[in-house]
Design an enzyme around this catalytic site. Structure first.
Site, PDB file in Angstrom:
ATOM      1  N   SER A   1       0.857  -1.193   0.000  1.00 50.22           N
ATOM      2  CA  SER A   1       0.000   0.000   0.000  1.00 50.22           C
ATOM      3  C   SER A   1       0.888   1.236   0.000  1.00 50.22           C
ATOM      4  CB  SER A   1      -0.866  -0.007   1.265  1.00 50.22           C
ATOM      5  OG  SER A   1      -1.473   1.253   1.474  1.00 50.22           O
TER       6      SER A   1
ATOM      7  N   TYR B 150      -3.361  -0.956  10.214  1.00 46.14           N
ATOM      8  CA  TYR B 150      -3.255  -1.166   8.772  1.00 46.14           C
ATOM      9  C   TYR B 150      -1.861  -0.769   8.280  1.00 46.14           C
ATOM     10  CZ  TYR B 150      -4.570  -1.235   3.848  1.00 46.14           C
ATOM     11  OH  TYR B 150      -4.640  -1.521   2.513  1.00 46.14           O
TER      12      TYR B 150
END
Lengths: 261, 252
Positions: free
Chosen positions: B144, B157
């Site tokens: 990400s 996350y």
């Protein structure tokens, strides 16, 4: 093969090394390409071989007037620029003790001023085309320079900063112009052959260069050109300001100190 | 279409939703034989049906990537069907609600780490074992922009995606000379169905869009194109790298 079909591209340093591989791949994928280089003979020859799809332009990337004139000529001939690949470069390794100020200025001029001017005039032209893609050939030496890349590492780091600021500016202005860099490690180019041949033990040096990559080999020009093609094409439409490493994993390892590479 | 994947065997975890589904569709359209793996058998069947309806080749594998024996079974199923595994795309991942660290809960941590980190590790391990046996392959992990940048309220996350980057780079070096390339893709905010359902407030959408210098959200196809590039032979000298598809976010 139509990944950049109908696009108008310019490749600086297009007559030698990685530039030649990029020129050929862009043409194979449907682009018309201006080979911009100071090497007239090699550039003319390549342009002739490519026929309608190739055009040679004598361009010293450090000369602002030549950029202005070159882009004007290109626009008259084929219309505004869609793709600029900046592959023109020099590299003369020397430590901080051995490098001269003149060498420093040469490296900064070709990589720093060259990238500055290239981006400046490409953006101007691409705005007329409604968008475009700039791919600057950088190096792993900009991220993790070795001891002999005093001038080259600094100059490539300067070029990297330009890549990012151009990406940010064009993104914010909504120009639809993307700007990314490709960072090769050792690649089989005439420049590399020259290093190898000038070494006392060419085979030993080749092995040393190969061992700097976890893949334990040196890249081919085509492997770099594939990355450039991807970044130049619409396939990478959400990528900008990215530093793409095509380095056989070199940057996952610390610099191999003491090997003098 | 980027590269040609004629008859290549591609396993995609999280393949029944979001970016995983976009990858499954793209690889199938590129000629690949695609194993769609996900926890929901119903969702898996839906994606397989859609691929087959377009003339593509796919099988469905129901798999919870946090379960080691299920992951072993997943790889076995693919190899039993097609005899090999050329590409692994590890896209299974979850998010937890936006919460500052002081208010986070243990259960959320365990759940998120199990899928996003343990799941990627187990999937990669299974894929690497098979690839060692057959003499090579390519793996792309879904990292990400938050493997590089951080976002307040997303500590779990972010931590999980930093971990994915670390797993990717370490494994890449370990298997560099075994013919296995391992890379990760770092998307920004992408307009997936899940995103559109979760984020509806125009102000939040504008703020998330504004994180990207391109000032828009990405499209799932744009991520899939980058994954395909990394998985293809065109990227034969690329390993251990984090490729962004983030509209310039991590350049800021």
């Amino acid at each position: 093969m139509t990944r950049v079909n109908g696009k108008v591209a310019m490749v600086t340093g297009g007559a030698t090394g990685i530039g030649v591989g990029v020129v050929r791949m862009l043409v194979d994928e449907g682009a018309r390409v201006v080979i911009a280089d100071i090497a007239e003979e090699a550039g003319q020859q390549l342009a002739e071989e490519l026929g309608e799809s190739g055009l040679f332009l004598r361009l010293d990337v450090t000369d602002e007037g030549q950029w202005q004139q070159g882009i004007r000529d290109l626009e008259e001939h084929w219309g505004p620029l869609d793709i600029l690949v900046q592959s023109a470069g020099i590299s003369r390794p020397a430590s901080i003790e051995d490098a001269s100020l003149a060498e420093w200025r040469d490296h900064m001029a070709v990589h720093g001023e060259g990238a500055f001017l290239g981006c400046k005039y490409a953006v101007q032209s691409m705005k007329k085309a409604g968008g475009g893609a700039i791919v600057n050939i950088s190096s792993v030496e900009s991220i993790r320079p070795g001891p002999l890349f005093t001038c080259y590492g600094a100059a490539k780091a300067a070029q990297d900063a330009i890549t990012k600021t151009v990406a940010l500016h064009c993104g914010e202005r909504g120009y639809n112009i993307r700007c990314n860099s490709v960072h090769p490690a050792a690649t089989y180019t005439p420049l590399l052959e020259q290093y190898l041949n000038s070494a006392e033990d060419p085979a030993g040096l080749e092995k040393t260069y190969a061992s700097m990559q976890p893949l334990n080999r040196i890249a081919t020009v085509e492997e770099i050109a594939h990355a450039v093609l991807f970044l130049a094409s619409d396939e990478s439409s959400f990528m900008t300001g990215h530093q793409m490493y095509v380095d056989g994993g070199a940057l996952t390892k610390p610099y191999p100190s003491g090997e003098g590479a | 279409m980027t590269e040609n994947f004629n008859d290549k065997v591609v396993l995609i975890t999280g393949g029944a939703s979001g970016l995983g589904e976009a990858c499954a569709q793209a690889f199938a359209a590129g000629g690949g034989r695609v194993a769609v793996a996900d926890v929901s058998s119903e969702a898996v069947a839906g994606v397989v049906d859609r691929i087959e309806a377009q003339g593509g080749q796919a099988i469905g594998v129901t798999c919870d990537v946090t379960d080691s024996s299920a992951v072993e079974g997943m790889v076995k199923r693919v190899v039993d069907t097609w005899g090999r595994l050329d590409v692994g795309v590890n896209s299974a991942g979850i998010v937890t609600p936006i919460t500052p660290v002081a208010e986070t809960e243990e259960g959320d941590f365990d759940r998120l780490m199990a899928v996003n980190v343990k799941g990627v590790w187990l999937s990669m391990r299974g894929q690497i074992r098979q690839m060692l046996e057959q003499g090579g392959g390519s793996i792309v992990n879904m990292a990400s922009a938050l493997s590089i940048r951080v976002h307040p309220g997303s500590a779990f996350y972010v931590a999980s995606k930093f971990a994915v980057a670390g797993l990717t780079r370490t494994a890449a070096v370990e298997y560099a000379q075994s013919g296995i390339r391992i890379n990760a893709i770092c998307p920004g905010n992408i307009k997936t169905p899940m995103f559109e359902k979760a984020v509806t407030d125009p102000e939040t959408i504008a703020a998330l869009q504004g994180l990207h210098p391109m000032n828009r959200l990405g499209k799932p196809e744009e991520v899939a194109a980058a994954v395909m590039w990394l998985a293809s032979d065109a990227a034969s000298f690329t390993t251990g790298s984090l490729l962004t598809a983030d509209g310039g976010w991590t350049a800021t």
